[in-house]
Motif scaffolding. Structure first.
Motif, PDB file in Angstrom:
ATOM      1  N   SER A 127     -33.801  20.501 -22.131  1.00  0.00           N
ATOM      2  CA  SER A 127     -34.179  21.310 -23.116  1.00  0.00           C
ATOM      3  C   SER A 127     -33.610  20.559 -24.282  1.00  0.00           C
ATOM      4  CB  SER A 127     -33.487  22.656 -22.925  1.00  0.00           C
ATOM      5  OG  SER A 127     -32.355  22.765 -22.866  1.00  0.00           O
ATOM      6  N   CYS A 128     -32.947  19.622 -24.309  1.00  0.00           N
ATOM      7  CA  CYS A 128     -32.282  18.779 -25.705  1.00  0.00           C
ATOM      8  C   CYS A 128     -33.356  17.829 -26.074  1.00  0.00           C
ATOM      9  CB  CYS A 128     -31.166  18.073 -25.374  1.00  0.00           C
ATOM     10  SG  CYS A 128     -29.754  19.297 -25.276  1.00  0.00           S
ATOM     11  N   ARG A 135     -32.553  23.507 -18.264  1.00  0.00           N
ATOM     12  CA  ARG A 135     -32.062  24.008 -19.652  1.00  0.00           C
ATOM     13  C   ARG A 135     -30.444  24.196 -19.663  1.00  0.00           C
ATOM     14  NH1 ARG A 135     -36.489  25.503 -22.286  1.00  0.00           N
ATOM     15  NH2 ARG A 135     -38.384  25.647 -21.074  1.00  0.00           N
ATOM     16  N   SER A 145     -27.313  25.527 -21.621  1.00  0.00           N
ATOM     17  CA  SER A 145     -27.112  27.028 -22.180  1.00  0.00           C
ATOM     18  C   SER A 145     -26.105  27.061 -23.365  1.00  0.00           C
ATOM     19  CB  SER A 145     -26.077  27.918 -20.903  1.00  0.00           C
ATOM     20  OG  SER A 145     -25.138  27.098 -20.260  1.00  0.00           O
ATOM     21  N   ILE A 146     -26.130  28.072 -23.980  1.00  0.00           N
ATOM     22  CA  ILE A 146     -25.390  28.418 -25.369  1.00  0.00           C
ATOM     23  C   ILE A 146     -24.577  29.790 -25.061  1.00  0.00           C
ATOM     24  CG2 ILE A 146     -25.539  28.750 -27.761  1.00  0.00           C
ATOM     25  CD1 ILE A 146     -28.530  27.319 -27.331  1.00  0.00           C
ATOM     26  N   ASP A 152     -30.885  27.852 -23.156  1.00  0.00           N
ATOM     27  CA  ASP A 152     -31.719  27.169 -24.118  1.00  0.00           C
ATOM     28  C   ASP A 152     -33.213  27.463 -24.352  1.00  0.00           C
ATOM     29  OD1 ASP A 152     -32.386  25.504 -26.383  1.00  0.00           O
ATOM     30  OD2 ASP A 152     -31.825  23.733 -25.284  1.00  0.00           O
ATOM     31  N   GLN A 153     -33.974  27.923 -25.278  1.00  0.00           N
ATOM     32  CA  GLN A 153     -35.298  28.395 -25.707  1.00  0.00           C
ATOM     33  C   GLN A 153     -36.133  29.519 -24.716  1.00  0.00           C
ATOM     34  OE1 GLN A 153     -38.190  25.114 -25.898  1.00  0.00           O
ATOM     35  NE2 GLN A 153     -36.481  23.649 -26.556  1.00  0.00           N
ATOM     36  N   SER A 192     -33.982  28.693 -31.897  1.00  0.00           N
ATOM     37  CA  SER A 192     -33.266  27.933 -33.108  1.00  0.00           C
ATOM     38  C   SER A 192     -32.840  28.856 -34.338  1.00  0.00           C
ATOM     39  CB  SER A 192     -34.097  26.733 -33.623  1.00  0.00           C
ATOM     40  OG  SER A 192     -34.531  25.900 -32.437  1.00  0.00           O
ATOM     41  N   THR A 241     -21.800  24.979 -26.298  1.00  0.00           N
ATOM     42  CA  THR A 241     -22.878  24.905 -25.386  1.00  0.00           C
ATOM     43  C   THR A 241     -22.303  24.284 -23.943  1.00  0.00           C
ATOM     44  OG1 THR A 241     -23.084  22.499 -26.158  1.00  0.00           O
ATOM     45  CG2 THR A 241     -24.467  24.200 -27.147  1.00  0.00           C
ATOM     46  N   PRO A 266     -32.639  24.700 -30.083  1.00  0.00           N
ATOM     47  CA  PRO A 266     -31.226  25.756 -30.161  1.00  0.00           C
ATOM     48  C   PRO A 266     -29.839  24.967 -29.764  1.00  0.00           C
ATOM     49  CG  PRO A 266     -33.050  26.927 -28.970  1.00  0.00           C
ATOM     50  CD  PRO A 266     -33.527  25.697 -29.195  1.00  0.00           C
ATOM     51  N   THR A 267     -29.887  24.245 -28.704  1.00  0.00           N
ATOM     52  CA  THR A 267     -28.587  23.417 -28.263  1.00  0.00           C
ATOM     53  C   THR A 267     -28.279  22.422 -29.342  1.00  0.00           C
ATOM     54  OG1 THR A 267     -29.065  23.805 -26.000  1.00  0.00           O
ATOM     55  CG2 THR A 267     -27.695  21.934 -26.828  1.00  0.00           C
TER      56      THR A 267
END
Length: 278
Positions: A7-8, A25, A27-28, A37-38, A43, A58, A260-261
């Motif tokens: 996901s990055c 993905r 995680s946050i 993430d997503q 974001s 993260t 997001p990450t």
């Protein structure tokens, strides 16, 4: 063959599906609540939390998750290529290597190639998209791997941030200590070196840092398409796009919101430019 990204890469979920790219993905965690993430968080939500004073944390993808994914994918195809988020910014790459070695003990004839992109955001995403084009064009596994490795030697990342201190506190900044003092009204310019974010210049004001970006694009003879990713800095991104189209050989520019990450570490006000040098 099956192409895997994480996901990055900042590629939107719908675009990953269109291109038949599998995704893992990160995680946050914010205030002890974990988000995928997503999937569970956007974001915009991450950046709003940062504005409110929260500090997102993260987490890398662990080896068990990769092992499960690789085993599942090998039921569909014997060839897997994973282009990973920079090992200089996350342990996700190492997790994938651990998982691959375990899986290959049971599937010795399988091909699982893992490439450390040493890239982030659309520096990674741009390469993943180009690799996807090769896969969808029917290129062989070995050719896709070879050409992707070459891409990763020529992708360029240029960043400017409004708050270098926020980036440094997240631990993803290398060689940054000398830049942390006296940054009032100063816009630092960063690039990626050995997979880590490194400050390379200071400029007084936005106009000068954008001009420096343009000069570097010219010096490297870049042409074709470029990506700009931003974190609540659309006006600056649009200015950079105008300069690229007016003053360089870049003839197509796509503007994206940082995922997001990555946003969890850059904070608000970040603008990043990604292109391939000639």
């Amino acid at each position: 063959m099956i192409l895997v990204a994480d996901s990055c890469s900042d590629i939107k979920s719908e675009d990953l599906k269109k291109r038949n790219i599998e995704v893992v993905r990160l995680s946050i965690t914010i205030d002890d609540v974990e988000y995928t993430d997503q999937i569970d968080i956007t974001s915009e939500e991450v950046l709003q939390k940062i504005t409110e004073g929260h500090r997102p944390l993260t987490s890398q993808v662990n080896p068990d998750e990769f092992e499960s994914l690789f085993r599942e994918l090998l039921e569909r195809d014997n060839e897997i290529l994973y282009i990973a988020f920079s090992s200089g910014l996350s342990g996700t790459y190492q997790s994938s290597v651990i998982a691959r070695d375990v899986v290959l003990e049971d599937f010795p004839d399988a091909k699982i190639e893992i490439l450390d992109s040493l890239s982030a955001s659309y520096g990674l995403g741009y390469t993943v998209e180009r690799a996807s084009d090769l896969v969808n064009a029917g290129e062989s596994f070995d050719n896709v791997v070879t050409e992707t490795k070459e891409m990763l030697t020529t992708i360029r990342h240029l960043f400017t941030v409004s708050d270098l201190d926020y980036l440094a506190k997240g631990g993803r900044l290398s060689k940054g200590s000398a830049f942390l003092g006296g940054l009032l009204n100063i816009r630092p310019l960063l690039h990626v070196e050995e997979g880590k974010l490194v400050p390379i210049e200071k400029h007084r004001g936005e106009k000068k840092v954008l001009k420096s970006m343009i000069n570097k694009v010219k010096d490297e003879g870049a042409s074709g398409k470029a990506y700009i990713a931003h974190a609540n800095a659309l006006d600056t991104a649009e200015k950079l796009k105008e300069l690229l189209l007016a003053e360089t050989k870049i003839d197509e520019v796509k503007i994206k919101l940082i995922g997001p990450t990555i946003a969890s570490h850059t904070g608000n006000g970040t603008v990043a430019l990604f292109y391939y040098k000639q």
